[in-house]
Enzyme design. Structure first.
Site, PDB file in Angstrom:
ATOM      1  N   ASP A  69       0.866  -1.182   0.000  1.00  0.00           N
ATOM      2  CA  ASP A  69       0.000   0.000   0.000  1.00  0.00           C
ATOM      3  C   ASP A  69       0.905   1.235   0.000  1.00  0.00           C
ATOM      4  O   ASP A  69       1.687   1.436   0.947  1.00  0.00           O
ATOM      5  CB  ASP A  69      -0.876  -0.062   1.270  1.00  0.00           C
ATOM      6  N   LYS A 130      10.503   8.687  -2.233  1.00  0.00           N
ATOM      7  CA  LYS A 130      11.520   8.636  -1.166  1.00  0.00           C
ATOM      8  C   LYS A 130      12.365   7.355  -1.248  1.00  0.00           C
ATOM      9  O   LYS A 130      13.597   7.412  -1.274  1.00  0.00           O
ATOM     10  CB  LYS A 130      10.814   8.717   0.203  1.00  0.00           C
ATOM     11  N   TYR A 174      -9.078  15.617  -5.661  1.00  0.00           N
ATOM     12  CA  TYR A 174      -8.210  15.062  -6.707  1.00  0.00           C
ATOM     13  C   TYR A 174      -7.287  16.157  -7.266  1.00  0.00           C
ATOM     14  O   TYR A 174      -6.071  15.946  -7.412  1.00  0.00           O
ATOM     15  CB  TYR A 174      -9.085  14.476  -7.823  1.00  0.00           C
ATOM     16  N   LYS A 178      -3.173  16.224  -7.172  1.00  0.00           N
ATOM     17  CA  LYS A 178      -2.348  16.186  -8.385  1.00  0.00           C
ATOM     18  C   LYS A 178      -1.450  17.428  -8.487  1.00  0.00           C
ATOM     19  O   LYS A 178      -0.343  17.361  -9.029  1.00  0.00           O
ATOM     20  CB  LYS A 178      -3.231  16.023  -9.618  1.00  0.00           C
ATOM     21  N   THR A 209     -10.333   4.147 -17.900  1.00  0.00           N
ATOM     22  CA  THR A 209      -9.835   3.057 -17.049  1.00  0.00           C
ATOM     23  C   THR A 209     -10.894   2.738 -15.990  1.00  0.00           C
ATOM     24  O   THR A 209     -11.897   3.438 -15.855  1.00  0.00           O
ATOM     25  CB  THR A 209      -8.551   3.491 -16.332  1.00  0.00           C
TER      26      THR A 209
HETATM   27  N1  LIG Z   1      -7.592   7.370 -16.482  1.00  0.00           N
HETATM   28  C1  LIG Z   1      -7.346   8.635 -16.699  1.00  0.00           C
HETATM   29  O1  LIG Z   1      -7.995   9.282 -17.530  1.00  0.00           O
HETATM   30  C2  LIG Z   1      -6.253   9.337 -15.925  1.00  0.00           C
HETATM   31  C3  LIG Z   1      -5.918  10.643 -16.288  1.00  0.00           C
HETATM   32  C4  LIG Z   1      -4.917  11.296 -15.603  1.00  0.00           C
HETATM   33  C5  LIG Z   1      -4.243  10.654 -14.579  1.00  0.00           C
HETATM   34  N2  LIG Z   1      -4.601   9.387 -14.255  1.00  0.00           N
HETATM   35  C6  LIG Z   1      -3.847   8.748 -13.172  1.00  0.00           C
HETATM   36  O2  LIG Z   1      -3.338   7.518 -13.646  1.00  0.00           O
HETATM   37  C7  LIG Z   1      -3.011   6.700 -12.525  1.00  0.00           C
HETATM   38  C8  LIG Z   1      -3.512   5.293 -12.800  1.00  0.00           C
HETATM   39  O3  LIG Z   1      -4.932   5.297 -12.792  1.00  0.00           O
HETATM   40  P1  LIG Z   1      -5.841   4.476 -13.825  1.00  0.00           P
HETATM   41  O4  LIG Z   1      -6.654   5.470 -14.557  1.00  0.00           O
HETATM   42  O5  LIG Z   1      -5.005   3.525 -14.574  1.00  0.00           O
HETATM   43  O6  LIG Z   1      -6.856   3.753 -12.816  1.00  0.00           O
HETATM   44  P2  LIG Z   1      -6.844   2.289 -12.157  1.00  0.00           P
HETATM   45  O7  LIG Z   1      -7.817   2.388 -11.035  1.00  0.00           O
HETATM   46  O8  LIG Z   1      -7.070   1.251 -13.190  1.00  0.00           O
HETATM   47  O9  LIG Z   1      -5.360   2.127 -11.592  1.00  0.00           O
HETATM   48  C9  LIG Z   1      -4.968   2.622 -10.349  1.00  0.00           C
HETATM   49  C10 LIG Z   1      -4.228   1.522  -9.610  1.00  0.00           C
HETATM   50  O10 LIG Z   1      -3.710   2.081  -8.405  1.00  0.00           O
HETATM   51  C11 LIG Z   1      -3.878   1.099  -7.400  1.00  0.00           C
HETATM   52  N3  LIG Z   1      -3.913   1.708  -6.065  1.00  0.00           N
HETATM   53  C12 LIG Z   1      -4.860   2.517  -5.546  1.00  0.00           C
HETATM   54  N4  LIG Z   1      -4.577   2.819  -4.273  1.00  0.00           N
HETATM   55  C13 LIG Z   1      -3.413   2.189  -3.984  1.00  0.00           C
HETATM   56  C14 LIG Z   1      -2.613   2.107  -2.819  1.00  0.00           C
HETATM   57  N5  LIG Z   1      -2.959   2.730  -1.691  1.00  0.00           N
HETATM   58  N6  LIG Z   1      -1.471   1.384  -2.869  1.00  0.00           N
HETATM   59  C15 LIG Z   1      -1.120   0.722  -4.008  1.00  0.00           C
HETATM   60  N7  LIG Z   1      -1.840   0.759  -5.141  1.00  0.00           N
HETATM   61  C16 LIG Z   1      -2.975   1.474  -5.115  1.00  0.00           C
HETATM   62  C17 LIG Z   1      -5.219   0.441  -7.725  1.00  0.00           C
HETATM   63  O11 LIG Z   1      -5.366  -0.796  -7.067  1.00  0.00           O
HETATM   64  C18 LIG Z   1      -5.151   0.342  -9.236  1.00  0.00           C
HETATM   65  O12 LIG Z   1      -4.620  -0.889  -9.662  1.00  0.00           O
HETATM   66  C19 LIG Z   1      -3.648   7.385 -11.310  1.00  0.00           C
HETATM   67  O13 LIG Z   1      -2.648   8.081 -10.598  1.00  0.00           O
HETATM   68  C20 LIG Z   1      -4.620   8.368 -11.932  1.00  0.00           C
HETATM   69  O14 LIG Z   1      -4.869   9.483 -11.112  1.00  0.00           O
HETATM   70  C21 LIG Z   1      -5.584   8.696 -14.894  1.00  0.00           C
END
Ligand SMILES: NC(=O)c1ccc[n+]([C@@H]2O[C@H](COP(=O)([O-])OP(=O)(O)OC[C@H]3O[C@@H](n4cnc5c(N)ncnc54)[C@H](O)[C@@H]3O)[C@@H](O)[C@H]2O)c1
Length: 278
Positions: A69, A130, A174, A178, A209
């Protein structure tokens, strides 16, 4: 003088949030470009981990799964230690664990929901950076890259968002998290560069996603959700593919990006520079 040959990205990658979504696409991109090992760090269920691992191993790259985590310091320290115990070093880190958090007006946002979002998206980036920095600062520079290149001990790419620059009503938690990611990246970049570790961020546009599905496909507000998504995609120019983000992260991680330090690259098809939806 000869043509370049060999893998684009030899070495070892560690990806938080790597079990699925954009994080897994990054793992696949590193595998395709010749990484010898990939560690995916996540809190997902066994089936999602197994699927994420398989997509990497199908390309012929060894994949270590680590349940940890990112909000817990001991977990992140262990995750880095486990990856190093397995592969000997970490050449590239991509910190993509993230949550969308509460999507509601600030005046109705619970403190606990706000804090959870900061814990994952901001503190999680801090803790990952870190322990990755600690490892990278003490290891030798990556080998097998083109002769004459500026040496690189490691590269860290943090996942920000268009919300590290812009805001949307109902996304205070959010958006703040960010913006924090962008700030952590800048300060860490100035510390890392002294030790030949580059720290940067990427800001993806909109990709459907699992993180965003509940918002866009919410049965109770299906029409509004789909209309919002269409407007995002129009402003972005088109639908984006997960691997388009994965490939950018690999390219930004390469030693040949040696002068790129502390940047936040918007990977959004032109979303942020677009005043309208044309
Ligand atoms: N999808 C988009 O349009 C988009 C746009 C900009 C930024 N992002 C960023 O991309 C990154 C990935 O997101 P995604 O869209 O692929 O969604 P996603 O939910 O498929 O992936 C996020 C992953 O992070 C893991 N996670 C969450 N909390 C956690 C924790 N405490 N410890 C370890 N793992 C943890 C989840 O289990 C998941 O597998 C995120 O940081 C999200 O903010 C996504």
């Amino acid at each position: 003088m000869s043509r370049r040959s060999g893998p684009l990205a030899p070495g070892v990658a560690l990806i938080t949030g790597g079990a699925r979504g954009l994080g897994n696409a990054i793992a696949v991109s590193f595998a395709k470009e010749g990484a010898r090992g990939v560690a995916i760090v996540d809190i997902q269920d066994d089936a999602t981990f197994a699927e994420g691992k398989k997509t990497v191993e199908d390309i012929g790259c060894e994949c270590l799964t680590i349940r940890a985590d990112v909000t817990k310091e001991a977990d992140m320290e262990r995750a880095v230690a486990e990856a190093v115990a397995k592969f000997g070093r970490i050449d590239y880190a991509a910190n993509f664990a993230g949550v969308i958090g509460p999507v509601k007006p600030l005046s109705e946002t619970k403190l606990t929901d706000w804090q959870k979002t900061q814990d994952v998206n901001s503190t999680g980036i801090f803790l990952a950076t870190k322990y990755e920095l600690r490892q990278m600062m003490q290891q030798s520079s990556i080998e097998g890259i083109e002769e004459g290149r500026v040496p690189q001990r490691g590269s860290i790419i943090n996942c920000a968002s268009v919300n590290s620059l812009l805001a949307y009503p109902g996304t205070t938690a959010y958006t703040a998290s960010k913006h924090a990611c962008s700030g952590i990246t800048k300060a860490a970049a100035l510390e890392g560069r002294k030790q030949r570790v580059r720290v940067n961020a990427v800001s993806p546009g909109f990709l459907l996603t699992k993180m965003l599905e509940p918002l866009v496909k919410d049965e109770a507000h299906l029409e509004a959700g789909e209309a919002m998504w269409r407007s995002f995609v129009e402003r972005q120019g088109r639908e984006a593919r997960f691997e388009e983000v994965g490939d950018v992260v690999v390219l930004m991680s390469l030693p040949r990006m040696s002068l790129v330090v502390g940047q936040n690259l918007f990977v959004d098809g032109g979303f942020t520079i677009n005043e309208g939806n044309d």
